[in-house]
Every structure is written in structure tokens, then in C-alpha cells.
Write an enzyme that holds these catalytic residues in place. Structure first.
Site, PDB file in Angstrom:
ATOM      1  N   HIS A 124       0.761  -1.381  -0.342  1.00 12.64           N
ATOM      2  CA  HIS A 124       0.129  -0.128   0.015  1.00 12.64           C
ATOM      3  C   HIS A 124       0.422   1.189   0.102  1.00 12.64           C
ATOM      4  O   HIS A 124       0.679   1.989  -1.025  1.00 12.64           O
ATOM      5  CB  HIS A 124      -0.867  -0.326   0.928  1.00 12.64           C
ATOM      6  CG  HIS A 124      -1.943   1.321   1.228  1.00 12.64           C
ATOM      7  ND1 HIS A 124      -2.627   1.647   0.516  1.00 12.64           N
ATOM      8  CD2 HIS A 124      -1.723   2.409   2.213  1.00 12.64           C
ATOM      9  CE1 HIS A 124      -3.044   3.044   0.847  1.00 12.64           C
ATOM     10  NE2 HIS A 124      -2.728   3.427   2.122  1.00 12.64           N
ATOM     11  N   ARG A 133       4.259  10.378  -5.277  1.00 13.77           N
ATOM     12  CA  ARG A 133       5.381  10.532  -5.669  1.00 13.77           C
ATOM     13  C   ARG A 133       6.460  10.205  -6.922  1.00 13.77           C
ATOM     14  O   ARG A 133       7.231   9.558  -6.494  1.00 13.77           O
ATOM     15  CB  ARG A 133       6.570  10.280  -4.401  1.00 13.77           C
ATOM     16  CG  ARG A 133       5.767  11.512  -3.097  1.00 13.77           C
ATOM     17  CD  ARG A 133       6.116  11.817  -1.621  1.00 13.77           C
ATOM     18  NE  ARG A 133       6.236  10.224  -1.190  1.00 13.77           N
ATOM     19  CZ  ARG A 133       6.477   9.167  -0.819  1.00 13.77           C
ATOM     20  NH1 ARG A 133       8.512   9.455  -1.658  1.00 13.77           N
ATOM     21  NH2 ARG A 133       6.902   8.068  -0.570  1.00 13.77           N
ATOM     22  N   GLN A 232      -7.896  15.060   1.799  1.00 13.22           N
ATOM     23  CA  GLN A 232      -6.664  15.003   2.385  1.00 13.22           C
ATOM     24  C   GLN A 232      -5.920  15.275   1.330  1.00 13.22           C
ATOM     25  O   GLN A 232      -4.781  16.223   2.345  1.00 13.22           O
ATOM     26  CB  GLN A 232      -7.185  13.304   1.751  1.00 13.22           C
ATOM     27  CG  GLN A 232      -5.368  12.441   2.559  1.00 13.22           C
ATOM     28  CD  GLN A 232      -5.607  11.389   2.982  1.00 13.22           C
ATOM     29  OE1 GLN A 232      -6.414  10.166   2.149  1.00 13.22           O
ATOM     30  NE2 GLN A 232      -4.658  10.503   3.198  1.00 13.22           N
ATOM     31  N   THR A 249     -15.131   5.976  11.130  1.00 12.64           N
ATOM     32  CA  THR A 249     -14.668   4.857  11.102  1.00 12.64           C
ATOM     33  C   THR A 249     -15.100   3.347  11.113  1.00 12.64           C
ATOM     34  O   THR A 249     -16.151   3.984  12.682  1.00 12.64           O
ATOM     35  CB  THR A 249     -13.454   5.360  12.080  1.00 12.64           C
ATOM     36  OG1 THR A 249     -12.506   5.837  11.561  1.00 12.64           O
ATOM     37  CG2 THR A 249     -11.867   3.854  11.828  1.00 12.64           C
ATOM     38  N   THR A 340      -3.831   0.501   6.092  1.00 13.96           N
ATOM     39  CA  THR A 340      -4.914  -0.472   4.647  1.00 13.96           C
ATOM     40  C   THR A 340      -3.885  -1.474   4.325  1.00 13.96           C
ATOM     41  O   THR A 340      -3.092  -1.325   4.152  1.00 13.96           O
ATOM     42  CB  THR A 340      -5.075   0.506   3.506  1.00 13.96           C
ATOM     43  OG1 THR A 340      -5.433   2.160   3.734  1.00 13.96           O
ATOM     44  CG2 THR A 340      -5.156  -0.436   2.337  1.00 13.96           C
TER      45      THR A 340
HETATM   46 CA    CA Z   1      -6.218   4.090   6.921  1.00 15.76          CA
END
Ligand code: CA
Length: 405
Positions: A124, A133, A232, A249, A340
Site C-alpha cells: 500500500h 511522488r 486529504q 471509521t 490499509t
Molecule cells: Ca488508514
């Protein structure tokens, strides 16, 4: 079928027995339950009916008293519950104390204390690094192989499976945009994770050693770290995730005790960098820190990914040790997410961000193409782990539906 006669190969058979909190049909009272097949045993009522010494730990309205009781008590209670649902001598007393799972209301099973989220899958982290990047020589940041990267999240918005998730609004600004705009997220995503539930607290100033992981952590559940990628991307510099993740969550309604997962323990992937001693799990005598959990991610009932938890670079034990190495105290009900879960293959990626490669390659679902989530979409994470004798240990699903914000 009567709950006592659950088939031996049911993934929620007597070898599993996760704990949750439920209200029976027509009641708002919160009771501690144990799941057996498609039934819920009222564990508190059973303890009372049988005069069990564990009654106080199971009296509700949350799992917190049981969580705080410690590993010896966890084993004793599990042994007792196992006998309640398997010993024919208890059948006449216990059978009336089961409720069909379809008829109960399930609640958040414990009072969440602090919430931390990690970033432990190398696959991930590399995927994200390559997307955002591309010019970097290494898709991992220099610290990644030396410490489990994480951040403190928002405990008050942890919700139980089945809770609708309202699409968050916030600021976003694509690099080419002249100014930020405000509005509902248009890049709402999931993160398939495993959540670890801390039972036994610590005092400030103390550290938890790698080998004491199972003295403190009671069990695990599936966790969906809903993430608004557009919010984000604009807000995260330089302090990390904030409003893009704090709106919700989701966790499973049932917590699987670590004791039910003894046969699923595996060695983590080989370490490619030497670790500082407090994190070094290659030392002789260190317990196996990985768990072989086979996760499945479904959008509107269609499986889009099957991430393998065994591929995680950092273990839950290392995360707990790192989280306390500065002397930060643990509290009963602390929850920490693995990060993740993504495996090496394309169909093992645990976020839509990776599955669609940042929206470039839409997923083909039976009801149309998806890059990110649409209102009405239902995301369900489920999983199983290998148990004794070829049995499967089911992890209860975590599901949530996106509604307009
Ligand atoms: Ca997370």
C-alpha cells in the site's frame, strides 16, 4: 436449526465465539452476547442463570469490563462460554437464552478510548508513493522500514457496522485549481483494515514489550477507514490526516478474541532492514507476530478485492510496542487500525485509490463503473482465518452505506 446444532464447519462455530453487544427484539437494553452461527447467546443472562463467577464481566452494557479483566480472565470466560454452548448438560438452560442474529440490534461493542491508525502494508505504501511522488527515487519514505508510521485519529466517530456514512464536505484544491473550493467530497474511498482492541491498560511512563502484546490486546475486528481523498490531498501537508478521515471509521459488531486465532498466527514478511532492538521481532524466542486473515472487499455485493493480512510488514505487536515506547499510557478500549491491507497483486489492493490507480482505471461493477464511491453504495469487508483441523474462523463483516452529506 437450534443453535446447539450449528454445523461443525460453520465459520462461527464453537471454535470462534466472538463477543458483541446487542439489544433483543423490542428492547433497548444493551447486553453482552457471544455469536454462535446465526444466533446470539445472551452471555450475561447465561452467566446469571448458571451462577457463573464471570457474571460481572458479562453484565453489560459494553465489553469494557471483560476487556479490562486481563488474559487469564479472558481464557477462563472463553472456556466457560464454550462449555455453555457445547455441553449437553447446559442445553435446557442455555437454549432459551439464544436470539436469532436477524432479530437483534447490534451496538458498538466497546467504549472506544483512543484511536490510532497505522500504515503497515509495504504494498500500500509503495502504491501510494508511486502515485503521488512519481519523481522520488524510492516509493517509500526513508523512515518507513524503521518504524510503524501512524497518526492519532478520532475515537468519537468510530461507528458499528451497519451505520450509514454521510458523505463529508470539506476544502479541496487540485494542483491546477487557482483557489480551494468547499463542498461534498467527490473522491470518497475506503481503506480495508484490521482493528486491534486493547484490554489491559498501562501507566504513563511504562512501555509494552513485543512479547507482552497478548497480555494487553484482547482481540481484533475488521475496520473501514473511510477516506475523502480530495480533502486529504489538500489538507495533509505537513501534519498528516485530519478531516479527510475523522468523519467516520466503521468497525465490526463482533470482536474476535486473539485466542480464537491461534492457528492463524504466521511469521511476518522477511525484514529487509535491521530494526532497533525494541522492534526487532527476529530475535530467537519472539512470538510469531503476523495473522493469516483473508479479507474480502465488496462494493454493492460485488467482490472487488481480496487483501491478504499476512503480507503486512509491521505486526500488531510492533505497533503496540511503538505506540508506547515514549511512555504513552494505554487505556481499556484503545483501538488501533493496521493501515490499509494491500497485497502484492492488483486484485489484493485495499482501497479504491489503488484499485483504480487514482481514478485512472475505473472498476467495472455490475451496476456501472466506479472510481470513487457514489451515494447509495454499500461497502462490506469480510474475512476468515484458518482454524484448527481445517476449520475456518469467520471475522464478522463491517458494512456501511454512503448517504448524501
Ligand atoms: Ca488508514
Amino acid at each position: 436449526m437450534p443453535p446447539f446444532d450449528v454445523p461443525e464447519d460453520d465459520p462461527f462455530g464453537p471454535h470462534n465465539l466472538p463477543y458483541g453487544v446487542f439489544s433483543p427484539s423490542g428492547s433497548t437494553e444493551r447486553r453482552v452476547g457471544a455469536r454462535l452461527g446465526n444466533h446470539v447467546l445472551d452471555a450475561g443472562a447465561t452467566a446469571a442463570a448458571l451462577g457463573s463467577p464471570h457474571h460481572a464481566l458479562l453484565a453489560g452494557p459494553t465489553l469494557n469490563p471483560l476487556l479490562a479483566a486481563g488474559r487469564t480472565a479472558w481464557s477462563d470466560v472463553r472456556r466457560a462460554v464454550t462449555s455453555w454452548v457445547t455441553d449437553p448438560a447446559h442445553r435446557n438452560t442455555v437454549e432459551p437464552l439464544f436470539h436469532p442474529l436477524s432479530e437483534v440490534t447490534l451496538h458498538l461493542p466497546f467504549e472506544v478510548a483512543d484511536y490510532v491508525d497505522f500504515y503497515a502494508s509495504e504494498h500500500h505504501a509503495r502504491n501510494v508513493g508511486q502515485m503521488f511522488r512519481p519523481e522520488a527515487a524510492d516509493s517509500l519514505m526513508p523512515n518507513w522500514k524503521h518504524l510503524p508510521v501512524g497518526y492519532h485519529g478520532r475515537a468519537g466517530t468510530v461507528v458499528v457496522s451497519g451505520t450509514d456514512v454521510a458523505r463529508p464536505s470539506g476544502q479541496r484544491k487540485a494542483p491546477a485549481d487557482p483557489a480551494p473550493v468547499f463542498g461534498p467530497s467527490v473522491r470518497l474511498d475506503i481503506e480495508a483494515e484490521v482493528g486491534f482492541v486493547v484490554g489491559v491498560p498501562t501507566d504513563m511512563g511504562s512501555r509494552v514489550a513485543l512479547g507482552d502484546f497478548r497480555e494487553h490486546v484482547f482481540g481484533l475486528c475488521l475496520l473501514n477507514d473511510w477516506s475523502a481523498r480530495d480533502i486529504q490531498a489538500w489538507e495533509y501537508v505537513p501534519l498528516g490526516p485530519f478531516l479527510a478521515k475523522s468523519f467516520a471509521t466503521s468497525v465490526s459488531a463482533w470482536i474476535t478474541p486473539l485466542e480464537a486465532l491461534e492457528h492463524a498466527r504466521v511469521a511476518p514478511p522477511e525484514r529487509t532492514h535491521p530494526l532497533l532492538p525494541y522492534l526487532d521481532d527476529s530475535a530467537p524466542g519472539t512470538e510469531l507476530g503476523g495473522y493469516d486473515l483473508r479479507i474480502s472487499v465488496a462494493v454493492n455485493g460485488h467482490v472487488v478485492s481480496e487483501p491478504p493480512f499476512s503480507a503486512m510488514y509491521w505486526t500488531a505487536a510492533q505497533q503496540l510496542t511503538h505506540m508506547t515506547v515514549n511512555g504513552a499510557a494505554l487505556r481499556t478500549g484503545d483501538l488501533y487500525g493496521s493501515g490499509t491491507v494491500s497485497g502484492p497483486a492488483e486484485h489484493q489492493r485495499g482501497s479504491l485509490l489503488e484499485l483504480t490507480w487514482n481514478g485512472r482505471d475505473p472498476l467495472e461493477l455490475p451496476d456501472g463503473k466506479r472510481t470513487f464511491l457514489e451515494d447509495g453504495d454499500v461497502v462490506t469487508l469480510s474475512a476468515w482465518a484458518p482454524g484448527a483441523g481445517g476449520l475456518r474462523v469467520g471475522l464478522s463483516e463491517v458494512s456501511g452505506r454512503i448517504v448524501a452529506g
